[in-house]
Design a protein around this motif. Structure first.
Motif, PDB file in Angstrom:
ATOM      1  N   ILE A  34       0.854  -1.197   0.000  1.00  0.00           N
ATOM      2  CA  ILE A  34       0.000   0.000   0.000  1.00  0.00           C
ATOM      3  C   ILE A  34       0.885   1.242   0.000  1.00  0.00           C
ATOM      4  CG2 ILE A  34      -1.631   1.373   1.367  1.00  0.00           C
ATOM      5  CD1 ILE A  34      -2.841  -1.336   2.307  1.00  0.00           C
ATOM      6  N   LYS A  83       2.697   1.740  -3.417  1.00  0.00           N
ATOM      7  CA  LYS A  83       1.848   2.202  -4.508  1.00  0.00           C
ATOM      8  C   LYS A  83       1.487   3.673  -4.339  1.00  0.00           C
ATOM      9  CE  LYS A  83      -0.459   2.026  -8.249  1.00  0.00           C
ATOM     10  NZ  LYS A  83       0.167   1.873  -9.526  1.00  0.00           N
ATOM     11  N   VAL A  84       1.232   4.096  -3.126  1.00  0.00           N
ATOM     12  CA  VAL A  84       0.841   5.485  -2.908  1.00  0.00           C
ATOM     13  C   VAL A  84       2.051   6.412  -3.005  1.00  0.00           C
ATOM     14  CG1 VAL A  84      -0.180   7.111  -1.266  1.00  0.00           C
ATOM     15  CG2 VAL A  84      -1.167   4.838  -1.520  1.00  0.00           C
ATOM     16  N   TYR A  95      -4.593  -1.004   7.951  1.00  0.00           N
ATOM     17  CA  TYR A  95      -4.525  -0.482   6.587  1.00  0.00           C
ATOM     18  C   TYR A  95      -4.929   0.986   6.549  1.00  0.00           C
ATOM     19  CZ  TYR A  95      -4.442  -5.456   5.310  1.00  0.00           C
ATOM     20  OH  TYR A  95      -4.144  -6.788   5.208  1.00  0.00           O
ATOM     21  N   TYR A 104      -2.716   3.899   5.047  1.00  0.00           N
ATOM     22  CA  TYR A 104      -3.235   4.730   3.962  1.00  0.00           C
ATOM     23  C   TYR A 104      -3.236   6.210   4.356  1.00  0.00           C
ATOM     24  CZ  TYR A 104      -6.303   6.199   0.139  1.00  0.00           C
ATOM     25  OH  TYR A 104      -6.838   6.816  -0.959  1.00  0.00           O
ATOM     26  N   GLU A 148      -3.268   5.566  -7.658  1.00  0.00           N
ATOM     27  CA  GLU A 148      -3.059   4.917  -6.366  1.00  0.00           C
ATOM     28  C   GLU A 148      -4.350   4.609  -5.618  1.00  0.00           C
ATOM     29  OE1 GLU A 148      -2.494   9.293  -5.931  1.00  0.00           O
ATOM     30  OE2 GLU A 148      -1.379   7.837  -7.076  1.00  0.00           O
ATOM     31  N   ASP A 149      -5.382   5.450  -5.734  1.00  0.00           N
ATOM     32  CA  ASP A 149      -6.625   5.165  -5.024  1.00  0.00           C
ATOM     33  C   ASP A 149      -7.322   3.934  -5.594  1.00  0.00           C
ATOM     34  OD1 ASP A 149      -7.159   6.661  -7.355  1.00  0.00           O
ATOM     35  OD2 ASP A 149      -9.025   7.467  -6.534  1.00  0.00           O
ATOM     36  N   TYR A 168      -5.794   1.524  -7.308  1.00  0.00           N
ATOM     37  CA  TYR A 168      -4.910   0.405  -7.000  1.00  0.00           C
ATOM     38  C   TYR A 168      -5.207  -0.122  -5.600  1.00  0.00           C
ATOM     39  CZ  TYR A 168      -0.720  -2.040  -5.491  1.00  0.00           C
ATOM     40  OH  TYR A 168       0.135  -2.968  -4.955  1.00  0.00           O
ATOM     41  N   THR A 169      -5.346   0.793  -4.642  1.00  0.00           N
ATOM     42  CA  THR A 169      -5.608   0.395  -3.256  1.00  0.00           C
ATOM     43  C   THR A 169      -6.912  -0.376  -3.155  1.00  0.00           C
ATOM     44  OG1 THR A 169      -4.386   2.318  -2.449  1.00  0.00           O
ATOM     45  CG2 THR A 169      -5.883   1.261  -0.896  1.00  0.00           C
ATOM     46  N   THR A 206     -10.418   3.522   3.390  1.00  0.00           N
ATOM     47  CA  THR A 206     -10.265   4.667   2.492  1.00  0.00           C
ATOM     48  C   THR A 206     -11.085   5.884   2.903  1.00  0.00           C
ATOM     49  OG1 THR A 206     -12.037   3.837   1.071  1.00  0.00           O
ATOM     50  CG2 THR A 206      -9.772   3.181   0.514  1.00  0.00           C
TER      51      THR A 206
END
Length: 188
Positions: free
Chosen positions: A35, A38-39, A75, A79, A131-132, A134-135, A154
């Motif tokens: 996570i 990716k972000v 998570y 995030y 990224e959003d 992808y998450t 999220t």
């Protein structure tokens, strides 16, 4: 079973057995790092932020009530920490480093792709998602989180999570289709 194991170790940590937290770190380190990577799109920053996320989780463990899964709570910490880091640095995104994809990627029903190429194609397609999105895909398909849990991670409503996940799947399908067309074109 997963939630019971987590609660067992959380209670041990809360009662003073701090070494029990190593079970939690070992269990979740890959997804927390994925996570963050990716972000943040930088391996070193992602490693640092993953460590910070576990430190924040450890220091805030007394606030975990067990209303949601521990993984969802962790998570969300990760995030939110990533988003805060991006805002703080106002960084420009660089290209992503390699992200490990587990065998669960087979669930995406990619029958037209030879098995030996699936992980590579999926990874290539995931790298092209924002990224959003992808998450959302990562949490839903690879971590098997529920829509409700993803919404908690999220900060989206359940209906908004469903809509965004649907759009991410459509976009992923388009990207995979384009990758496959390109591969077919280069073969011919």
């Amino acid at each position: 079973m997963e939630q019971k194991d987590d609660i067992y170790y959380i209670e041990k940590v809360k009662s003073g057995e701090t070494n029990a937290f190593s079970y939690i770190v070992e269990k979740y380190k890959e997804i927390v790092f994925s996570i963050a990577l990716k972000v943040l799109k930088n391996r070193e920053d992602a490693e640092e932020l993953a460590q910070e996320s576990f430190i924040k989780a450890y220091n805030s463990l007394h606030t975990f009530k067990g209303n949601a899964k521990f993984s969802t709570w962790l998570y969300r910490i990760t995030y939110n920490s990533c988003i805060s880091e991006i805002r703080k640095r106002k960084m420009n995104f660089a290209s992503t480093s390699e992200i490990e994809i587990k065998d669960e990627s087979e669930e995406l029903n990619l029958d037209g792709i030879p098995a030996e190429n699936r992980a590579q194609v999926i990874k290539q397609a995931l790298d092209q998602l924002p990224e959003d999105e992808y998450t959302l895909v990562l949490l839903y398909y690879f971590e098997e989180q529920s829509i409700e849990d993803i919404g908690k991670v999220t900060g989206l409503s359940e209906s908004n999570t469903k809509v965004k996940l649907y759009r991410a799947r459509k976009k992923l399908y388009t990207i995979i289709s384009n990758i496959m067309k390109d591969e077919l074109y280069t073969i011919l």
